[in-house]
Scaffold this active site. Structure first.
Site, PDB file in Angstrom:
ATOM      1  N   ASP A  27       0.827  -1.214   0.000  1.00 11.89           N
ATOM      2  CA  ASP A  27       0.000   0.000   0.000  1.00 11.89           C
ATOM      3  C   ASP A  27       0.858   1.260   0.000  1.00 11.89           C
ATOM      4  O   ASP A  27       1.975   1.260   0.524  1.00 11.89           O
ATOM      5  CB  ASP A  27      -0.910  -0.008   1.244  1.00 11.89           C
ATOM      6  N   HIS A  44       1.812   3.847  -9.250  1.00  8.34           N
ATOM      7  CA  HIS A  44       1.645   2.413  -9.531  1.00  8.34           C
ATOM      8  C   HIS A  44       2.838   1.875 -10.331  1.00  8.34           C
ATOM      9  O   HIS A  44       3.294   0.760 -10.086  1.00  8.34           O
ATOM     10  CB  HIS A  44       0.327   2.152 -10.261  1.00  8.34           C
ATOM     11  N   LEU A 138      11.271 -20.409  -4.844  1.00  9.05           N
ATOM     12  CA  LEU A 138      10.269 -19.569  -4.185  1.00  9.05           C
ATOM     13  C   LEU A 138       8.903 -19.711  -4.854  1.00  9.05           C
ATOM     14  O   LEU A 138       8.806 -19.691  -6.080  1.00  9.05           O
ATOM     15  CB  LEU A 138      10.716 -18.102  -4.277  1.00  9.05           C
TER      16      LEU A 138
HETATM   17  C1  IPE Z   1      -5.174  -2.816  -0.105  1.00  7.66           C
HETATM   18  O1  IPE Z   1      -4.949  -1.467  -0.247  1.00  7.66           O
HETATM   19  C2  IPE Z   1      -5.175  -3.492  -1.449  1.00  7.66           C
HETATM   20  C3  IPE Z   1      -3.871  -3.612  -2.109  1.00  7.66           C
HETATM   21  C4  IPE Z   1      -2.725  -3.210  -1.630  1.00  7.66           C
HETATM   22  C5  IPE Z   1      -3.891  -4.234  -3.398  1.00  7.66           C
HETATM   23  P1  IPE Z   1      -6.154  -0.424  -0.349  1.00  7.66           P
HETATM   24  O2  IPE Z   1      -5.551   0.918  -0.508  1.00  7.66           O
HETATM   25  O3  IPE Z   1      -7.098  -0.868  -1.398  1.00  7.66           O
HETATM   26  O4  IPE Z   1      -6.846  -0.588   1.073  1.00  7.66           O
HETATM   27  P2  IPE Z   1      -7.714   0.446   1.921  1.00  7.66           P
HETATM   28  O5  IPE Z   1      -8.761   1.007   0.989  1.00  7.66           O
HETATM   29  O6  IPE Z   1      -6.793   1.515   2.411  1.00  7.66           O
HETATM   30  O7  IPE Z   1      -8.281  -0.355   3.049  1.00  7.66           O
HETATM   31  C1  IPE Z   2      -1.747   0.299  -3.294  1.00  7.39           C
HETATM   32  O1  IPE Z   2      -1.498   1.657  -3.356  1.00  7.39           O
HETATM   33  C2  IPE Z   2      -1.922  -0.309  -4.661  1.00  7.39           C
HETATM   34  C3  IPE Z   2      -3.307  -0.737  -4.956  1.00  7.39           C
HETATM   35  C4  IPE Z   2      -4.300  -0.707  -4.119  1.00  7.39           C
HETATM   36  C5  IPE Z   2      -3.563  -1.233  -6.287  1.00  7.39           C
HETATM   37  P1  IPE Z   2      -2.656   2.722  -3.263  1.00  7.39           P
HETATM   38  O2  IPE Z   2      -3.001   3.172  -4.636  1.00  7.39           O
HETATM   39  O3  IPE Z   2      -3.791   2.220  -2.448  1.00  7.39           O
HETATM   40  O4  IPE Z   2      -1.909   3.891  -2.492  1.00  7.39           O
HETATM   41  P2  IPE Z   2      -2.535   4.889  -1.431  1.00  7.39           P
HETATM   42  O5  IPE Z   2      -3.086   4.081  -0.304  1.00  7.39           O
HETATM   43  O6  IPE Z   2      -3.614   5.653  -2.145  1.00  7.39           O
HETATM   44  O7  IPE Z   2      -1.395   5.744  -1.027  1.00  7.39           O
HETATM   45 MG    MG Z   3      -4.173   2.342  -0.426  1.00 10.37          MG
END
Ligand code: IPE
Ligand code: IPE
Ligand code: MG
Length: 244
Positions: A27, A44, A138
């Site tokens: 995240d 991303h 792995l």
């Molecule tokens: C969790 O992150 C999903 C992934 C890392 C793929 P999110 O950004 O979607 O989670 P929330 O919304 O903060 O709970």
């Molecule tokens: C996690 O990064 C990746 C996915 C959920 C695909 P985020 O896009 O949720 O990043 P934040 O939480 O907005 O910083």
């Molecule tokens: Mg996120």
């Protein structure tokens, strides 16, 4: 990149007990991009770049199973352009990396639904899974269109479809029907980006996982940050509900 137990002896912190199965909620890509005045798609991109980097880092540290949360069943609710960007990135990364991973003995598994992702991504994933199926290094679980609740509901549905008798349903039977069918439970669950929640990830498999939350945003989480997570893990006393 093979998960050779001897390999951990050569890593920088050989005194740290390596978890067998590490799962990561990757995240923070959005915040990483925002902090630098960049577009979320750049975040991303950076996140997927880091993913390539850390697979080798974990294998080097003696981890046998690594499961990465790349896209959740709820992430479809993001803006269409963001979702399409992530799908395209996933296709490109798998197409680009699968051969090298295969040469390094990595066994790729896809955890998640296959009925909603684009045909191109489905094909790339299927090919990567098939090509690497007999590798013994792995095991890399890619959780894409993954949701823990969907996984559990799907397992129940499949058991009913297979005609499994009610009396034969127990925890080990149930586990066979999960996407993680031949993988052990998670030992260490890492979340980057500083939050302390599970966001529908591996609800069944993390029953006794040790949780580690890092403030570091996913694109910057590698090297010493992994070492810190492992040091924290080695300090934990795992009791599994017993009096020890
Ligand atoms: C969790 O992150 C999903 C992934 C890392 C793929 P999110 O950004 O979607 O989670 P929330 O919304 O903060 O709970
Ligand atoms: C996690 O990064 C990746 C996915 C959920 C695909 P985020 O896009 O949720 O990043 P934040 O939480 O907005 O910083
Ligand atoms: Mg996120």
């Amino acid at each position: 990149m093979t998960a050779n137990p001897e390999a951990s002896k050569n890593s920088t912190n050989s005194d740290v007990t390596a978890p067998h199965h590490v799962a990561i909620i990757m995240d923070g890509n959005g915040r990483w991009a925002e902090a630098q005045g960049l577009d979320v798609s750049d975040g991303h991109n950076a996140g997927f770049e880091n993913l390539r980097r850390v697979v080798a880092d974990f294998a080097k540290r003696g981890v046998e199973y690594l499961t990465l949360y790349a896209f959740s069943t709820e992430n479809w609710d993001r803006p269409e352009s963001e979702v399409n960007g992530i799908l395209a990135l996933a296709i490109a990364v798998i197409a680009h990396e699968a051969q090298q991973l295969n040469e390094n003995g990595v066994r790729i598994k896809h955890l998640g639904r296959v009925d909603r992702i684009s045909p191109d991504l489905r094909d790339e994933l299927e090919q990567a899974v098939t090509t690497t199926a007999t590798n013994t290094g792995l095991t890399l679980g890619i959780a894409f269109d993954y949701g823990g609740r969907a996984e559990i509901a799907n397992a129940a549905k499949q058991m009913i479809a297979d005609g499994v008798a009610a009396n034969d349903v127990d925890e080990s039977k149930f586990a066979l029907y999960l996407y993680t069918t031949d993988m052990p439970d998670v030992d260490l669950l890492i979340r980057t980006g500083g939050d302390f929640r599970i966001s529908n990830f591996l609800l069944w498999q993390t029953a006794y996982a040790e949780f580690y939350s890092s403030e570091i945003l996913w694109p910057d989480f590698y090297g010493e940050h992994i070492d810190k997570a492992f040091e924290s893990f080695s300090d934990r006393q795992r009791r599994f509900g017993k009096r020890v």
